[in-house]
Design a protein around this motif. Structure first.
Motif, PDB file in Angstrom:
ATOM      1  N   ARG A 133       0.835  -1.205   0.000  1.00  0.00           N
ATOM      2  CA  ARG A 133       0.000   0.000   0.000  1.00  0.00           C
ATOM      3  C   ARG A 133       0.874   1.261   0.000  1.00  0.00           C
ATOM      4  O   ARG A 133       1.889   1.308   0.666  1.00  0.00           O
ATOM      5  N   ARG A 134       0.471   2.220  -0.762  1.00  0.00           N
ATOM      6  CA  ARG A 134       1.178   3.508  -0.774  1.00  0.00           C
ATOM      7  C   ARG A 134       0.153   4.629  -0.619  1.00  0.00           C
ATOM      8  O   ARG A 134      -1.012   4.452  -0.957  1.00  0.00           O
ATOM      9  N   SER A 135       0.620   5.772  -0.159  1.00  0.00           N
ATOM     10  CA  SER A 135      -0.237   6.960  -0.156  1.00  0.00           C
ATOM     11  C   SER A 135      -0.190   7.565  -1.552  1.00  0.00           C
ATOM     12  O   SER A 135       0.853   8.048  -1.994  1.00  0.00           O
ATOM     13  N   ILE A 136      -1.312   7.501  -2.236  1.00  0.00           N
ATOM     14  CA  ILE A 136      -1.372   7.938  -3.637  1.00  0.00           C
ATOM     15  C   ILE A 136      -1.776   9.409  -3.687  1.00  0.00           C
ATOM     16  O   ILE A 136      -2.801   9.802  -3.123  1.00  0.00           O
ATOM     17  N   ARG A 137      -0.956  10.200  -4.398  1.00  0.00           N
ATOM     18  CA  ARG A 137      -1.242  11.641  -4.490  1.00  0.00           C
ATOM     19  C   ARG A 137      -1.380  12.101  -5.934  1.00  0.00           C
ATOM     20  O   ARG A 137      -1.263  13.300  -6.235  1.00  0.00           O
TER      21      ARG A 137
ATOM     22  N   TYR B 233      -4.047  10.759  -9.192  1.00  0.00           N
ATOM     23  CA  TYR B 233      -5.048   9.756  -9.594  1.00  0.00           C
ATOM     24  C   TYR B 233      -5.427   9.906 -11.062  1.00  0.00           C
ATOM     25  O   TYR B 233      -5.393  11.008 -11.619  1.00  0.00           O
TER      26      TYR B 233
ATOM     27  N   MET C  51      -8.192   1.263   3.387  1.00  0.00           N
ATOM     28  CA  MET C  51      -7.045   1.458   2.493  1.00  0.00           C
ATOM     29  C   MET C  51      -6.418   0.129   2.078  1.00  0.00           C
ATOM     30  O   MET C  51      -6.014  -0.044   0.926  1.00  0.00           O
TER      31      MET C  51
ATOM     32  N   THR D  44      -5.260   4.879  -2.473  1.00  0.00           N
ATOM     33  CA  THR D  44      -5.893   5.714  -1.441  1.00  0.00           C
ATOM     34  C   THR D  44      -4.856   6.628  -0.792  1.00  0.00           C
ATOM     35  O   THR D  44      -3.655   6.419  -0.930  1.00  0.00           O
ATOM     36  N   CYS D  45      -5.357   7.606  -0.081  1.00  0.00           N
ATOM     37  CA  CYS D  45      -4.484   8.426   0.764  1.00  0.00           C
ATOM     38  C   CYS D  45      -5.346   8.955   1.912  1.00  0.00           C
ATOM     39  O   CYS D  45      -6.442   9.463   1.682  1.00  0.00           O
TER      40      CYS D  45
ATOM     41  N   ILE E 258      -6.156  11.571   4.838  1.00  0.00           N
ATOM     42  CA  ILE E 258      -5.858  13.000   5.031  1.00  0.00           C
ATOM     43  C   ILE E 258      -6.502  13.506   6.313  1.00  0.00           C
ATOM     44  O   ILE E 258      -7.685  13.249   6.567  1.00  0.00           O
TER      45      ILE E 258
ATOM     46  N   SER F  66       6.550  15.145  -4.711  1.00  0.00           N
ATOM     47  CA  SER F  66       6.723  13.697  -4.511  1.00  0.00           C
ATOM     48  C   SER F  66       7.925  13.385  -3.633  1.00  0.00           C
ATOM     49  O   SER F  66       7.969  12.338  -2.986  1.00  0.00           O
TER      50      SER F  66
END
Lengths: 178, 108
Positions: A17-21, A23, A116, A126-127, A129, B75
């Motif tokens: 899993r990563r924090s996606i910023r 999309y 997530m 997902t991320c 916040i 990033s």
């Protein structure tokens, strides 16, 4: 990603899993968003089995844009959001003073993590916040005062998947802290 | 054919209002947020400012490359503060180059 018997190994899901910023614009279906909550979010533990969480799904683009403007931590144009709220009045009744102060936040965090991880297993990014203005978000979402947003989980198909940040490993002590 | 002045007047009013809203909420939230969020929000605002410039004015502009570099800097935050600082230093060099390449008639 290793897939066995049609599902990813739990360790791979946790570590992948990563924090996606960033999309893709592709929408996430209503069924998928509901399944993230019904198959994962509400299966998180909650203190005293309080289950005082409430999940508001935002897919309307003009509403999403307003949420984004009062949530500086939200970036990358996700097509959907799950706003994890807590009913603080119910939390106070069920959890005493500790309910609103700590338990409701911990419960929301565990629900967010479940969402997530399940999203990642389904190929979604997902991320989570916490950087938003609480009262402004309540006003934008037309929420009553007792229903407080704790986290926003951005959901969508990842455009960019960042590398995993290094993990600190010297964080464990056995029996004695030295 | 539109003059440069006419094109500039086409600046997206709604985007500017949105940016004002984002800036003010950021300012309020930053009082209680991690220090590193400050520069992150500042470059995000720079990014959104670039996006508010009409595409026809962005064409052949160094701002497009700058925007890409800003995205890379954003990033880099997860790689640690040193990496983020290097990217920010590089962004400063980018904007200094833009300033130095300004035509004399633009400096008014």
């Amino acid at each position: 990603m290793e897939i066995k018997n049609g599902i990813m190994e739990i360790k791979d899901i946790i570590q992948g899993r990563r924090s996606i910023r960033a999309y893709l614009p592709d929408p996430v279906s209503k069924d998928q968003l509901q399944s993230l909550i019904l198959e994962a979010g509400i299966w998180a533990p909650s203190a005293g089995n309080a289950q005082t969480w409430r999940f508001l799904v935002v897919t309307d683009q003009s509403l999403l844009r307003k949420v984004e403007l009062v949530s500086p931590g939200l970036s990358g144009a996700p097509p959907a959001l799950i706003v994890i709220c807590q009913d603080l009045e119910e939390s106070r009744i069920k959890g005493g003073t500790l309910g609103p102060q700590l338990l409701s936040i911990a419960d929301a965090a565990m629900a967010a993590q479940n969402i997530m991880l399940y999203a990642h297993a389904l190929g979604l990014g997902t991320c989570v916040i916490a950087s938003f203005h609480r009262e402004a978000l309540q006003a934008v979402l037309n929420l009553p005062e007792y229903l407080v947003p704790i986290f926003i989980v951005a959901v969508g198909y990842p455009k960019i998947i960042p590398r995993a940040p290094l993990r600190k490993k010297d964080v464990i002590w056995i029996n004695e802290y030295r | 054919m539109n003059t440069d002045k006419e094109q500039k007047s086409k600046f997206n009013y709604k985007q500017i209002i949105d940016l004002i809203c984002y800036s003010i909420v950021s300012a309020r939230n930053l009082l209680q947020e991690p220090k590193i969020y400050g520069p992150l929000r500042a470059i995000e605002i720079a990014c959104r400012l670039i996006d508010s410039i009409p595409l026809e004015l962005q064409k052949d502009s160094p701002l497009l490359m700058l925007r890409e570099h800003i995205e890379a800097a954003k990033s880099s935050v997860v790689e640690g503060e040193d990496s983020f600082q290097r990217h920010l230093d590089s962004l400063v060099s980018d904007v200094v180059a833009i300033l130095n390449n300004r035509k004399k008639e633009d400096i008014k």
